[in-house]
Scaffold this motif. Structure first.
Motif, PDB file in Angstrom:
ATOM      1  N   SER A 195      -2.776  14.088  -2.915  1.00 44.03           N
ATOM      2  CA  SER A 195      -2.286  12.740  -2.619  1.00 44.03           C
ATOM      3  C   SER A 195      -3.459  11.776  -2.566  1.00 44.03           C
ATOM      4  O   SER A 195      -4.602  12.173  -2.354  1.00 44.03           O
ATOM      5  CB  SER A 195      -1.493  12.724  -1.312  1.00 44.03           C
ATOM      6  N   SER A 196      -3.160  10.508  -2.780  1.00 41.29           N
ATOM      7  CA  SER A 196      -4.181   9.462  -2.767  1.00 41.29           C
ATOM      8  C   SER A 196      -3.563   8.201  -2.172  1.00 41.29           C
ATOM      9  O   SER A 196      -2.345   8.079  -2.069  1.00 41.29           O
ATOM     10  CB  SER A 196      -4.698   9.202  -4.186  1.00 41.29           C
ATOM     11  N   VAL A 197      -4.408   7.249  -1.770  1.00 44.94           N
ATOM     12  CA  VAL A 197      -3.942   6.006  -1.158  1.00 44.94           C
ATOM     13  C   VAL A 197      -4.262   4.858  -2.104  1.00 44.94           C
ATOM     14  O   VAL A 197      -5.396   4.732  -2.591  1.00 44.94           O
ATOM     15  CB  VAL A 197      -4.594   5.773   0.227  1.00 44.94           C
ATOM     16  N   TRP A 198      -3.250   4.006  -2.335  1.00 44.46           N
ATOM     17  CA  TRP A 198      -3.351   2.899  -3.289  1.00 44.46           C
ATOM     18  C   TRP A 198      -2.953   1.589  -2.625  1.00 44.46           C
ATOM     19  O   TRP A 198      -2.213   1.578  -1.653  1.00 44.46           O
ATOM     20  CB  TRP A 198      -2.416   3.151  -4.476  1.00 44.46           C
ATOM     21  N   VAL A 199      -3.413   0.473  -3.216  1.00 45.03           N
ATOM     22  CA  VAL A 199      -3.041  -0.861  -2.755  1.00 45.03           C
ATOM     23  C   VAL A 199      -2.872  -1.761  -3.983  1.00 45.03           C
ATOM     24  O   VAL A 199      -3.508  -1.533  -5.021  1.00 45.03           O
ATOM     25  CB  VAL A 199      -4.088  -1.424  -1.763  1.00 45.03           C
ATOM     26  N   LYS A 200      -1.994  -2.750  -3.849  1.00 44.44           N
ATOM     27  CA  LYS A 200      -1.746  -3.675  -4.956  1.00 44.44           C
ATOM     28  C   LYS A 200      -1.382  -5.043  -4.390  1.00 44.44           C
ATOM     29  O   LYS A 200      -0.694  -5.148  -3.381  1.00 44.44           O
ATOM     30  CB  LYS A 200      -0.596  -3.154  -5.816  1.00 44.44           C
ATOM     31  N   PRO A 229      -1.404  -6.747   9.995  1.00 42.39           N
ATOM     32  CA  PRO A 229      -0.581  -7.952   9.812  1.00 42.39           C
ATOM     33  C   PRO A 229      -1.152  -8.980   8.834  1.00 42.39           C
ATOM     34  O   PRO A 229      -0.406  -9.645   8.134  1.00 42.39           O
ATOM     35  CB  PRO A 229      -0.484  -8.535  11.224  1.00 42.39           C
ATOM     36  N   ASP A 230      -2.474  -9.086   8.757  1.00 43.71           N
ATOM     37  CA  ASP A 230      -3.066 -10.053   7.827  1.00 43.71           C
ATOM     38  C   ASP A 230      -3.355  -9.444   6.453  1.00 43.71           C
ATOM     39  O   ASP A 230      -3.830 -10.128   5.550  1.00 43.71           O
ATOM     40  CB  ASP A 230      -4.334 -10.671   8.412  1.00 43.71           C
ATOM     41  N   GLY A 231      -3.105  -8.157   6.295  1.00 42.57           N
ATOM     42  CA  GLY A 231      -3.304  -7.490   5.010  1.00 42.57           C
ATOM     43  C   GLY A 231      -4.727  -7.115   4.694  1.00 42.57           C
ATOM     44  O   GLY A 231      -5.014  -6.614   3.620  1.00 42.57           O
ATOM     45  N   SER A 232      -5.635  -7.303   5.633  1.00 40.88           N
ATOM     46  CA  SER A 232      -7.050  -7.028   5.350  1.00 40.88           C
ATOM     47  C   SER A 232      -7.420  -5.551   5.499  1.00 40.88           C
ATOM     48  O   SER A 232      -8.411  -5.103   4.932  1.00 40.88           O
ATOM     49  CB  SER A 232      -7.946  -7.868   6.260  1.00 40.88           C
ATOM     50  N   ARG A 233      -6.631  -4.800   6.260  1.00 40.92           N
ATOM     51  CA  ARG A 233      -6.940  -3.396   6.516  1.00 40.92           C
ATOM     52  C   ARG A 233      -5.733  -2.511   6.213  1.00 40.92           C
ATOM     53  O   ARG A 233      -4.599  -2.923   6.363  1.00 40.92           O
ATOM     54  CB  ARG A 233      -7.369  -3.195   7.972  1.00 40.92           C
ATOM     55  N   VAL A 234      -6.029  -1.265   5.824  1.00 42.90           N
ATOM     56  CA  VAL A 234      -4.997  -0.263   5.574  1.00 42.90           C
ATOM     57  C   VAL A 234      -5.230   0.884   6.551  1.00 42.90           C
ATOM     58  O   VAL A 234      -6.314   1.474   6.566  1.00 42.90           O
ATOM     59  CB  VAL A 234      -5.060   0.251   4.117  1.00 42.90           C
ATOM     60  N   TYR A 235      -4.238   1.164   7.370  1.00 43.49           N
ATOM     61  CA  TYR A 235      -4.277   2.312   8.281  1.00 43.49           C
ATOM     62  C   TYR A 235      -3.547   3.452   7.599  1.00 43.49           C
ATOM     63  O   TYR A 235      -2.495   3.249   6.983  1.00 43.49           O
ATOM     64  CB  TYR A 235      -3.578   1.975   9.601  1.00 43.49           C
ATOM     65  N   PHE A 236      -4.068   4.668   7.711  1.00 44.68           N
ATOM     66  CA  PHE A 236      -3.415   5.820   7.092  1.00 44.68           C
ATOM     67  C   PHE A 236      -3.668   7.064   7.927  1.00 44.68           C
ATOM     68  O   PHE A 236      -4.640   7.138   8.676  1.00 44.68           O
ATOM     69  CB  PHE A 236      -3.902   6.019   5.652  1.00 44.68           C
ATOM     70  N   ALA A 263       0.867  -1.176   0.000  1.00 41.27           N
ATOM     71  CA  ALA A 263       0.000   0.000   0.000  1.00 41.27           C
ATOM     72  C   ALA A 263       0.901   1.222   0.000  1.00 41.27           C
ATOM     73  O   ALA A 263       2.015   1.177   0.529  1.00 41.27           O
ATOM     74  CB  ALA A 263      -0.911   0.002   1.240  1.00 41.27           C
ATOM     75  N   TRP A 264       0.436   2.311  -0.585  1.00 41.10           N
ATOM     76  CA  TRP A 264       1.269   3.508  -0.631  1.00 41.10           C
ATOM     77  C   TRP A 264       0.429   4.763  -0.762  1.00 41.10           C
ATOM     78  O   TRP A 264      -0.709   4.726  -1.185  1.00 41.10           O
ATOM     79  CB  TRP A 264       2.293   3.424  -1.757  1.00 41.10           C
ATOM     80  N   VAL A 265       1.063   5.883  -0.370  1.00 40.97           N
ATOM     81  CA  VAL A 265       0.492   7.208  -0.583  1.00 40.97           C
ATOM     82  C   VAL A 265       1.160   7.743  -1.835  1.00 40.97           C
ATOM     83  O   VAL A 265       2.386   7.860  -1.890  1.00 40.97           O
ATOM     84  CB  VAL A 265       0.755   8.146   0.618  1.00 40.97           C
TER      85      VAL A 265
END
Length: 170
Positions: free
Chosen positions: A63-68, A94-101, A52-54
């Motif tokens: 800016s925007s938030v992305w996931v791959k 840790p399980d990749g299910s959520r993105v904190y930002f 995930a990245w900004v």
């Protein structure tokens, strides 16, 4: 000659600390996260399944938030750029299910949010968050830094943001 005091039956010598460096295996593939904008913050699972990245611009005005997914998945924009909103940091659960930002409005104090990796509604978890969030291995606790006018505090809370506790600070 002076002798050092020794406790116990034998004097034991500690081994010299060894430098520990890590490098990617030679067979590890690398690829670009994005070909547009500037990556302001990025996070990956330890096994590399998700990243995930900004994504922003030179001045971070948009800016925007992305996931791959590493498994040939396409990049997905979770949060679009909005006027006067700055996304600053990103962390995967840790399980990749959520993105904190963290997100700040008009250069104000940042707040911590969480959103599903698959998209949906972002939920505010904590306010006045001045660092990326760290998560416990089971994903149940978070830790972050909160800055005051003349102090900095390390705060922990449950992953929903309730039950926050001051751990250390100046």
């Amino acid at each position: 000659p002076r002798r050092a005091a020794v406790f116990g039956s034998r004097k034991r010598r500690r081994p010299a600390p060894q430098s520990q460096t890590w490098s990617a295996p030679r067979s590890a593939p690398t690829s670009s996260i994005t070909s547009t904008g500037v990556v302001a913050s990025a996070a990956s699972l330890a096994d590399g399944r998700y990243v995930a990245w900004v994504n922003g611009t030179e001045n971070q005005r948009a800016s925007s938030v992305w996931v791959k997914s590493r498994n040939g998945g396409r990049s997905a924009e979770l949060l679009s750029a909005m006027r006067d909103v700055e996304y600053r940091t990103v962390t995967l659960s840790p399980d990749g299910s959520r993105v904190y930002f963290t997100r700040a409005v008009r250069e104000g104090a940042a707040a911590l949010y969480v959103i599903s990796r698959l998209g949906g509604q972002a939920v505010q978890v904590a306010s006045n968050v001045d660092s990326p969030v760290a998560l416990s291995p089971d994903g149940r606790r978070i830790a972050f830094v909160r800055l005051g006018d003349t102090s900095a505090s390390l705060i922990t809370a449950n992953s929903a943001g309730t039950g926050d506790r001051w751990l250390a600070g100046s």
